[in-house]
Design an enzyme around this catalytic site. Structure first.
Site, PDB file in Angstrom:
ATOM      1  N   HIS A   1      36.413  43.419  47.763  1.00  0.00           N
ATOM      2  CA  HIS A   1      35.906  42.963  46.456  1.00  0.00           C
ATOM      3  C   HIS A   1      34.386  42.798  46.504  1.00  0.00           C
ATOM      4  CE1 HIS A   1      40.094  41.145  46.356  1.00  0.00           C
ATOM      5  NE2 HIS A   1      40.072  41.842  45.238  1.00  0.00           N
TER       6      HIS A   1
ATOM      7  N   GLY B   1      38.386  49.524  42.845  1.00  0.00           N
ATOM      8  CA  GLY B   1      38.497  50.104  44.177  1.00  0.00           C
ATOM      9  C   GLY B   1      39.394  51.339  44.188  1.00  0.00           C
TER      10      GLY B   1
END
Ligand code: PAF
Length: 280
Positions: A37, A147
């Site tokens: 993250h 992602g």
């Protein structure tokens, strides 16, 4: 870092910043933050004046209530990590900020949402698009960062953005891996030491397939990958697919992008991973 828990104030605050010409980058998360993250936050910081992160464990994307219950919730630690990473705004709403009682609707994104993850987690992507659509309406970002680990999620959110002509550019960020190759995930906290060892078969197999890949040996490679993973104790393979990177149907030699995607249960923890084999 400014923290908001309600939608109107964060929306107004960001609109004011936007009106002064500031660009806004957005990272949507469910918390339990890790280096993966933080790499999204870093890229967002490089490309925008203001970085916003949301933390919301979205109930509608969990098809298994037990999975929702055990999803790690670490808001204080997350908040400190975000602060350290230079995030400007945290939006951490409660469920009643995001959903009305008995709210029932979903966007129809087409067949991609029913393949692979969609087959094993029915309704999952309906929950994802529902919440991401809401978040995009609250956070007026020019760019949003997701992602590659959730490759199918990226594809589905891209389809939603295209379909609804949402004014946001999506940026796919590379998978971050632990030293042995395990893809970083909030779920990794549930892995025992043995599970962690067994889980390495996933990234190991993806790398092996990448090394051996040619577009004319797809079927044989798929079979070999499944054999390698099935031979690992403690690992229950759900799927290993070598897919067209745009449709997620089985790849053909004509596919522009080819991705190998895997999902498996390691002990009691469900993990996913992928690698781009060609194009992309
Ligand atoms: O990838 C995630 O963490 C979630 O699916 C997302 C995009 C934050 C939506 O809840």
């Amino acid at each position: 870092m400014k923290t908001f828990t309600t939608k109107q104030p964060v929306h107004q605050y960001l609109l004011q910043l936007k009106a002064t010409g500031k660009s806004i980058g957005f990272v949507a998360t469910m918390g339990a933050l890790h280096q993966g993250h933080l790499s999204l936050i870093q890229l967002a910081k490089q490309q925008n004046d203001i970085v916003v992160c949301s933390i919301f464990v979205n109930p509608t994307q969990f098809n298994d209530p037990k999975d929702l219950e055990k999803y790690p919730r670490t808001l204080d630690a997350d908040s400190r990590l975000l602060e350290g990473a230079g995030c400007d705004v945290l939006f951490a709403p409660g469920v009643n900020q995001m959903y009305d009682d008995n709210e029932q609707w979903h966007l129809n994104i087409g067949e991609t949402e029913h393949l692979l993850e969609g087959e094993f987690r029915p309704g999952h992507y309906q929950g994802v698009t529902q919440v991401v659509y809401k978040l995009f309406n609250i956070i007026p970002a020019g760019r949003a960062y997701f992602g590659q680990k959730d490759y199918q999620q990226f594809l589905i959110i891209s389809k939603m953005v295209q379909m609804l002509k949402l004014p946001v550019e999506l940026v796919m960020c590379p998978i971050m891996r632990e030293p042995g190759g395990l893809a970083m995930s909030s779920r990794n906290v549930h892995l025992s030491a043995d599970d962690r060892q067994h889980a390495l078969v996933l990234s190991g197999t993806l790398n092996h397939i990448k090394d051996k890949f040619t577009p004319d040996n797809i079927a044989a490679l798929k079979q070999e990958a499944a054999q390698l993973i099935n031979a690992e104790p403690g690992v229950a393979l759900e799927y290993f697919e070598i897919a067209d990177g745009e449709t997620l149907h089985e790849a053909t030699p004509q596919s522009k992008t080819i991705v190998a995607l895997v999902a498996a249960k390691v002990g009691n923890t469900r993990l996913i991973d992928n690698v781009v084999l060609a194009g992309g």
